[in-house]
Design an enzyme around this catalytic site. Structure first.
Site, PDB file in Angstrom:
ATOM      1  N   GLU A  32      17.805  20.259  67.165  1.00 29.21           N
ATOM      2  CA  GLU A  32      18.367  20.111  65.702  1.00 29.21           C
ATOM      3  C   GLU A  32      18.296  21.522  65.180  1.00 29.21           C
ATOM      4  O   GLU A  32      19.044  21.703  64.329  1.00 29.21           O
ATOM      5  CB  GLU A  32      17.746  19.137  64.691  1.00 29.21           C
ATOM      6  CG  GLU A  32      16.249  19.584  64.456  1.00 29.21           C
ATOM      7  CD  GLU A  32      15.181  18.957  65.495  1.00 29.21           C
ATOM      8  OE1 GLU A  32      14.019  18.835  64.970  1.00 29.21           O
ATOM      9  OE2 GLU A  32      15.596  18.845  66.436  1.00 29.21           O
TER      10      GLU A  32
ATOM     11  N   CYS B  29      10.467  15.424  70.735  1.00 30.41           N
ATOM     12  CA  CYS B  29       9.131  16.035  70.649  1.00 30.41           C
ATOM     13  C   CYS B  29       8.352  14.753  70.582  1.00 30.41           C
ATOM     14  O   CYS B  29       7.970  14.248  71.635  1.00 30.41           O
ATOM     15  CB  CYS B  29       8.933  17.052  69.399  1.00 30.41           C
ATOM     16  SG  CYS B  29       7.404  17.844  69.418  1.00 30.41           S
TER      17      CYS B  29
ATOM     18  N   HIS C   4      13.014  20.863  70.048  1.00 38.59           N
ATOM     19  CA  HIS C   4      13.914  20.378  69.192  1.00 38.59           C
ATOM     20  C   HIS C   4      15.509  20.911  68.886  1.00 38.59           C
ATOM     21  O   HIS C   4      15.431  21.890  68.367  1.00 38.59           O
ATOM     22  CB  HIS C   4      13.152  21.042  67.650  1.00 38.59           C
ATOM     23  CG  HIS C   4      11.828  20.434  67.492  1.00 38.59           C
ATOM     24  ND1 HIS C   4      11.565  19.100  66.765  1.00 38.59           N
ATOM     25  CD2 HIS C   4      10.547  20.653  67.907  1.00 38.59           C
ATOM     26  CE1 HIS C   4      10.456  18.825  66.438  1.00 38.59           C
ATOM     27  NE2 HIS C   4       9.632  19.658  67.235  1.00 38.59           N
TER      28      HIS C   4
END
Length: 542
Positions: A516, A380, A514
């Site tokens: 994750e 990001c 993102h």
């Protein structure tokens, strides 16, 4: 019949109700039951989207674009089930909905009160859409005795009264502190916590007791007697060395058996926990280790990067190595040379963030990784800073910057409500094609064939979760690609850049999304798997 387990907490905050809920769900799943997890947050914010990450921790974004509590990340990682906006509600959301209805006249002139209107709204949220599940686990945020939590406790008390007998269980997570001078675990704080819970009409059925050592039989018996629960329902929740040991620890303590006994359900065989045992073996007995620098803005509270640290652990599990983390505040690199901090490390990760503070430090971290051929992963904001670094250092655009930091002659990064024609900013309305100022939730992306990122995904069509207001300006694509920074992934229509990578670099990847948020211990995200694999190669060079 759907059975409800309400998880409350007492004595102190941050005991781990979210992990306890996720671990219990994993145990029930391992027995073949269909499970749903939900979270009730008593704070007055409508959602955590505007809350400081240094106070509240990370904002976990779901596929449908909800900004939710970080506990939903634990739920997803432990169960593999995607959460949604229907799994998290706050006092602020409840009040907003009620006041909106009142202004609209939906209540036909009635006096709006906490009981029954607020409690009914909470009950409606808890009970909605659960017909397809065997168990619904509902975590109540905060601690028993908090003023803002009272409507939620009253609502779950009423659910216990209104549901069929034997279909509701109250599980209370508490703390048994060890006093070294006395040489014993103290039960009095738990007794007072249960007393507080009983004073509002809730009798806990199971006590889940956090402790750092075994609970003596006498203390277990005392807790059962004075808290009015069966001795077998006093469950030991011993501290463990990794969160991935929690389900097995709870299994050994008998939590899942006690839950089934409460509901008068006969266990059918043993839970299938082989995959948890395999994960734990890899975490505890790795074949090597790597060290990753996280150059962030909110390093004072590690919970601000909870999903990120877990995803790195998953990458380590996939490669059978331990991942050590070096936390570096980005502002430090604005004052000091990054080299002494980063020399000898095996990878650099620059995570997301908002605002100008620390931005130049992140840019210097990206430059160090590019020039030294160290694996770099920009997520990001970390991707945006890497693009600005390339524009300045490689393309000679010395004034390259983001409009997030103020006016700039070279807006390499701009708001989603701005679009670039050459170097001119064209304002976009909220109803135009690019939408509003925040891009939230899952979006598809198309990856260029033959790129490093496409090889890691094993596909050119992907879907990832976003949370950002700013985007790299596609007007600079041609000049940046001429200098080796390839725009390796875009939105399906080709308008928005999603990923970049430096050609000729061993591993330098930036992503606007993102990743994750979608990593799981049993399904490590391919980018984290690839990043740690690159770090292993780097470790052989230093």
């Amino acid at each position: 019949m759907t059975r409800y387990v309400f998880i409350t907490g007492g004595v102190v905050s941050s005991l781990g109700k979210g992990l306890a809920s996720a671990a219990l769900a994993a145990l029930l799943q391992a027995r073949g039951y269909r499970v749903r997890l939900r979270k009730l947050d008593p704070y007055l914010n409508v959602d955590p989207g505007t809350m400081s990450p240094t106070q509240h921790g990370e904002v976990f974004v779901t596929d449908d674009g909800a900004e939710t509590d970080l506990d939903l990340g634990h739920y997803e990682r432990f169960t593999g089930l995607p959460a949604s906006r229907a799994d998290n509600v706050t006092t602020g959301r409840i009040y907003l909905d009620i006041i909106t209805k009142e202004r609209r006249g939906d209540y036909l002139g009635a006096t709006i009160q906490v009981i029954p209107h607020v409690t009914n709204a909470i009950k409606a949220f808890v009970l909605d859409g659960n017909d397809d599940y065997d168990f619904v686990l509902v975590e109540i945020g905060g601690t028993v005795g908090d003023i803002e939590g009272l409507p939620f406790f009253e609502a779950i008390r009423q659910i216990g009264q209104e549901r069929p007998r034997g279909s509701v269980c109250y599980l209370h997570l508490t703390l048994l502190p060890y006093i070294p001078s006395a040489g014993e675990l103290k039960t009095k704080p738990t007794q007072h916590s249960v007393k507080e819970l009983r004073s509002i009409g809730i009798q806990p059925d199971i006590l889940l007791c956090r402790c750092d050592r075994p609970i003596p039989v006498d203390e277990r018996r005392k807790l059962g007697l004075f808290c009015n629960v069966r001795e077998s329902a006093v469950i030991e929740a011993r501290d463990v060395d990794t969160i991935y040991a929690v389900p097995l620890s709870y299994r050994e303590a008998g939590l899942d058996r006690e839950i089934l006994a409460h509901f008068q359900m006969k266990p059918e065989g043993e839970p299938k926990l082989e995959r948890w045992q395999n994960i734990l073996e890899r975490v505890r007995n790795p074949e090597g280790e790597v060290t990753i620098a996280i150059v962030g803005k909110y390093t004072g509270l590690k919970d601000a990067y909870k999903s990120l640290t877990e995803a790195l652990t998953h990458g380590g599990i996939a490669n059978n190595v331990r991942v050590n983390l070096e936390w570096i505040e980005a502002e430090v690199f604005e004052r000091e040379d990054p080299a002494p901090f980063l020399e000898g490390l095996h990878g650099i990760l620059v995570p997301g963030g908002f605002g100008q503070r620390g931005a130049e430090g992140k840019i210097r971290a990206a430059r160090y990784a590019r020039e030294r051929n160290i694996p770099y992963f920009g997520i990001c904001f970390g991707m945006q800073m890497a693009v600005i670094e390339a524009a300045r250092s490689l393309a000679g655009i010395t004034d390259a910057n983001s409009t997030e930091f103020g006016e700039t002659r070279e807006p390499v990064v701009g708001l989603l409500t701005e679009w670039m024609r050459g170097n001119e900013l064209e304002r976009r309305a909220a109803e135009s094609d690019l939408g509003g100022t925040m891009r939230l939730g899952a979006y598809k992306a198309t990856l260029a064939e033959g790129t490093k990122i496409a090889q890691m995904y094993g596909d050119t069509e992907i879907s990832e979760r976003h949370r950002h207001r700013y985007e790299v300006n596609m007007a600079y694509r041609e000049c940046l690609e001429a200098k080796g920074l390839r725009f390796s992934g875009t939105s399906p229509d080709g308008l928005l850049p999603e990923t970049v990578e430096h050609e000729g670099h061993p591993w330098f990847i930036g992503v606007q999304f993102h990743p994750e948020l979608k990593s799981r211990p049993f399904e490590p995200h391919p980018l984290f798997k690839g990043f740690i694999a690159a770090a292993i190669e780097q470790s052989r060079l230093v």
